[in-house]
Design a protein around this motif. Structure first.
Motif, mmCIF file in Angstrom:
data_model
loop_
_atom_site.group_PDB
_atom_site.id
_atom_site.type_symbol
_atom_site.label_atom_id
_atom_site.label_comp_id
_atom_site.label_asym_id
_atom_site.label_seq_id
_atom_site.Cartn_x
_atom_site.Cartn_y
_atom_site.Cartn_z
ATOM 1 N N ARG A 1 0.930 -1.126 0.084
ATOM 2 C CA ARG A 1 -0.084 -0.079 -0.050
ATOM 3 C C ARG A 1 0.878 1.209 -0.070
ATOM 4 O O ARG A 1 0.582 2.115 -0.721
ATOM 5 C CB ARG A 1 -1.038 0.007 1.349
ATOM 6 C CG ARG A 1 -1.888 1.262 1.493
ATOM 7 C CD ARG A 1 -2.898 1.032 2.397
ATOM 8 N NE ARG A 1 -2.464 0.974 3.623
ATOM 9 C CZ ARG A 1 -2.154 -0.230 4.230
ATOM 10 N NH1 ARG A 1 -2.770 -1.406 3.770
ATOM 11 N NH2 ARG A 1 -1.752 -0.235 5.559
ATOM 12 N N ALA A 2 2.071 1.457 0.880
ATOM 13 C CA ALA A 2 2.898 2.466 0.906
ATOM 14 C C ALA A 2 3.454 2.619 -0.559
ATOM 15 O O ALA A 2 3.457 3.808 -0.806
ATOM 16 C CB ALA A 2 3.826 2.266 2.053
ATOM 17 N N ALA A 3 3.927 1.426 -1.234
ATOM 18 C CA ALA A 3 4.426 1.655 -2.250
ATOM 19 C C ALA A 3 3.487 2.221 -3.689
ATOM 20 O O ALA A 3 3.887 3.286 -4.052
ATOM 21 C CB ALA A 3 4.939 0.432 -3.138
ATOM 22 N N GLU B 1 -4.269 -7.885 -4.684
ATOM 23 C CA GLU B 1 -5.636 -7.424 -4.126
ATOM 24 C C GLU B 1 -5.089 -5.935 -3.112
ATOM 25 O O GLU B 1 -5.769 -5.073 -3.276
ATOM 26 C CB GLU B 1 -6.368 -8.222 -3.200
ATOM 27 C CG GLU B 1 -6.955 -9.169 -4.109
ATOM 28 C CD GLU B 1 -7.793 -10.636 -3.122
ATOM 29 O OE1 GLU B 1 -8.568 -11.175 -3.727
ATOM 30 O OE2 GLU B 1 -7.395 -10.597 -1.938
ATOM 31 N N ALA B 2 -4.209 -6.151 -2.465
ATOM 32 C CA ALA B 2 -3.626 -4.952 -1.654
ATOM 33 C C ALA B 2 -3.065 -3.811 -2.498
ATOM 34 O O ALA B 2 -3.570 -2.691 -2.332
ATOM 35 C CB ALA B 2 -2.337 -5.430 -0.739
ATOM 36 N N ALA B 3 -2.680 -4.270 -3.795
ATOM 37 C CA ALA B 3 -2.025 -3.157 -4.628
ATOM 38 C C ALA B 3 -3.133 -2.426 -5.167
ATOM 39 O O ALA B 3 -3.366 -1.372 -5.437
ATOM 40 C CB ALA B 3 -1.301 -3.715 -5.689
ATOM 41 N N ALA B 4 -4.359 -3.163 -5.788
ATOM 42 C CA ALA B 4 -5.693 -2.886 -6.354
ATOM 43 C C ALA B 4 -6.479 -2.012 -5.529
ATOM 44 O O ALA B 4 -7.254 -1.037 -5.821
ATOM 45 C CB ALA B 4 -6.335 -4.082 -6.920
ATOM 46 N N ALA B 5 -6.462 -2.287 -4.251
ATOM 47 C CA ALA B 5 -7.153 -1.551 -3.166
ATOM 48 C C ALA B 5 -6.616 -0.134 -3.126
ATOM 49 O O ALA B 5 -7.534 0.852 -2.742
ATOM 50 C CB ALA B 5 -7.126 -2.208 -1.686
ATOM 51 N N ALA B 6 -5.288 0.278 -3.566
ATOM 52 C CA ALA B 6 -4.783 1.517 -3.480
ATOM 53 C C ALA B 6 -4.688 2.079 -4.751
ATOM 54 O O ALA B 6 -5.080 3.332 -4.934
ATOM 55 C CB ALA B 6 -3.444 1.392 -2.777
ATOM 56 N N VAL B 7 -4.619 1.222 -5.732
ATOM 57 C CA VAL B 7 -4.313 1.748 -7.169
ATOM 58 C C VAL B 7 -5.161 0.671 -7.862
ATOM 59 O O VAL B 7 -4.659 -0.408 -8.300
ATOM 60 C CB VAL B 7 -3.023 1.618 -7.538
ATOM 61 C CG1 VAL B 7 -3.016 2.661 -8.940
ATOM 62 C CG2 VAL B 7 -2.204 2.917 -6.533
ATOM 63 N N GLY C 1 -9.505 -15.098 -14.626
ATOM 64 C CA GLY C 1 -10.503 -14.340 -14.824
ATOM 65 C C GLY C 1 -10.028 -12.594 -14.088
ATOM 66 O O GLY C 1 -10.978 -11.746 -14.223
ATOM 67 N N THR C 2 -8.902 -12.811 -13.329
ATOM 68 C CA THR C 2 -8.421 -11.701 -12.943
ATOM 69 C C THR C 2 -7.536 -10.768 -13.683
ATOM 70 O O THR C 2 -6.719 -11.215 -14.283
ATOM 71 C CB THR C 2 -7.924 -11.967 -11.474
ATOM 72 O OG1 THR C 2 -8.431 -13.011 -10.651
ATOM 73 C CG2 THR C 2 -7.311 -10.723 -10.715
ATOM 74 N N SER C 3 -7.849 -9.614 -13.812
ATOM 75 C CA SER C 3 -7.447 -8.737 -14.631
ATOM 76 C C SER C 3 -5.927 -8.065 -14.013
ATOM 77 O O SER C 3 -5.837 -7.773 -12.808
ATOM 78 C CB SER C 3 -8.287 -7.599 -15.125
ATOM 79 O OG SER C 3 -8.422 -6.811 -14.248
ATOM 80 N N ASN C 4 -4.924 -7.507 -15.088
ATOM 81 C CA ASN C 4 -3.762 -7.038 -14.402
ATOM 82 C C ASN C 4 -3.025 -8.007 -13.624
ATOM 83 O O ASN C 4 -2.240 -7.427 -12.651
ATOM 84 C CB ASN C 4 -4.343 -5.726 -13.867
ATOM 85 C CG ASN C 4 -4.576 -4.687 -14.979
ATOM 86 O OD1 ASN C 4 -4.293 -4.844 -15.934
ATOM 87 N ND2 ASN C 4 -5.598 -3.848 -14.245
ATOM 88 N N VAL C 5 -3.194 -9.088 -13.848
ATOM 89 C CA VAL C 5 -2.321 -10.182 -12.800
ATOM 90 C C VAL C 5 -1.858 -11.481 -13.728
ATOM 91 O O VAL C 5 -2.517 -11.771 -14.457
ATOM 92 C CB VAL C 5 -3.289 -10.741 -11.599
ATOM 93 C CG1 VAL C 5 -2.174 -11.524 -10.674
ATOM 94 C CG2 VAL C 5 -3.672 -9.631 -10.889
ATOM 95 N N GLY C 6 -0.625 -11.662 -13.568
ATOM 96 C CA GLY C 6 0.144 -12.826 -14.153
ATOM 97 C C GLY C 6 0.648 -13.710 -13.206
ATOM 98 O O GLY C 6 1.099 -13.333 -12.119
ATOM 99 N N PHE C 7 1.280 -14.811 -13.718
ATOM 100 C CA PHE C 7 2.031 -15.921 -12.782
ATOM 101 C C PHE C 7 2.995 -16.333 -13.900
ATOM 102 O O PHE C 7 2.585 -17.141 -14.883
ATOM 103 C CB PHE C 7 0.768 -16.896 -12.481
ATOM 104 C CG PHE C 7 1.446 -17.477 -11.046
ATOM 105 C CD1 PHE C 7 0.378 -17.558 -9.988
ATOM 106 C CD2 PHE C 7 2.393 -18.010 -10.906
ATOM 107 C CE1 PHE C 7 0.903 -17.685 -8.797
ATOM 108 C CE2 PHE C 7 3.047 -18.683 -9.873
ATOM 109 C CZ PHE C 7 2.111 -18.474 -8.585
ATOM 110 N N ALA C 8 4.241 -16.297 -13.609
ATOM 111 C CA ALA C 8 5.224 -16.844 -14.164
ATOM 112 C C ALA C 8 5.842 -18.074 -13.266
ATOM 113 O O ALA C 8 6.312 -17.873 -12.254
ATOM 114 C CB ALA C 8 6.320 -15.823 -14.331
#
Length: 267
Positions: free
Chosen positions: A67-69, A92-98, A122-129
């Motif tokens: 969140r701070a970042a 989820e933490a990132a999207a809650a802030a931005v 089905g989740t947008s803006n997320v990837g798994f490498a």
């Protein structure tokens, strides 16, 4: 969330403890098997319950640091050695802030990756490498990373409770430096690591539990953990315990073996 409590899932090794699923158990999740729960409970007993409280404080640190970042302008998050993104996760933490934040999870375990992709379907803006953090060039060049993250813009690099699974012979300090050198100014390092100098005897016992798990555990002295921030400006409150980082400064408060901190890459 998939309930694994019956111990059945095609393609999974349910007989050996998996460090990601042990962590999920401590967080109160359901993505774990009997072998994971048994090993995790042994660590609970060794630590007299501190591991559960410490893991949850560590997750609170992760949320707060993400969140701070984001509030500082970072829109991209690269979570190395992420494990299962099941509870209170980075995206989820990132999207809650931005809301437009972009997150890529990275793990080398193909089963963890397959299950992670299923959880994130089905989740947008997320990837798994599926990649090994010990091979930075492969991670940074992975299609999931290239497609979602812009290296010319700041990235929050997360190494949360993972470097104590990277052996000294793999030179973890050099690995972190390689990632650092690929980051744009304004990027952040979000790190937590088990320290060997807090409870050395109990830590040695816990390391024995991990001998039969999917990765071996190796805590490090505080001075070695601080070296991971070389090249970064360590942000307040510095490298400290998770309780203290979250604002609990009671000198009589419970001590934990983990150290946490965030750093910023200045231009």
């Amino acid at each position: 969330m998939t309930d694994f409590s019956d111990g059945t899932a095609a393609g999974l090794d349910t007989g050996s403890p998996n460090v990601a699923r042990m962590y999920d158990y401590w967080l109160g999740g359901k993505d774990n098997f009997a072998a994971d729960r048994e090993a995790a409970q042994r660590v609970v007993d060794i630590s007299e319950g501190r591991v559960v409280r410490g893991v949850r404080l560590n997750r609170a640190f992760l949320r707060g640091a993400v969140r701070a970042a984001a509030e500082a302008g970072v829109r991209q998050f690269l979570d190395l050695g992420s494990g299962l993104p099941t509870r209170e996760n980075v995206h989820e933490a990132a999207a809650a802030a931005v809301p437009d934040a972009r997150t890529v999870y990275v793990d080398y375990d193909p089963v963890v990756c397959a299950h992670g992709r299923a959880l994130l379907a089905g989740t947008s803006n997320v990837g798994f490498a599926e990649a090994d953090l010990r091979r930075p060039d492969e991670v940074l060049g992975h299609p999931a990373v290239r497609d979602l993250l812009d290296p010319s813009e700041p990235v929050a690099l997360l190494l949360v409770s993972v470097l104590h699974f990277v052996a000294d012979e793999d030179d973890p300090h050099a690995l972190v430096a390689r990632y650092r050198d690929a980051l744009a100014p304004g990027s952040r390092l979000i790190l937590s690591h088990l320290a060997s100098d807090a409870f050395p005897e109990r830590m040695a016992q816990a390391e024995q539990v991990y001998e039969g798990a999917s990765a071996r555990l190796g805590a490090r002295p505080s001075a070695e953990i601080r070296r991971f921030f070389d090249g970064f400006a360590l942000l307040p409150p510095g490298l400290t315990g998770p309780r203290e980082w979250l604002g609990d400064t009671d000198p009589e408060g419970e001590r934990f073996a983990g150290l946490v901190g965030t750093g910023e890459l200045r231009g």
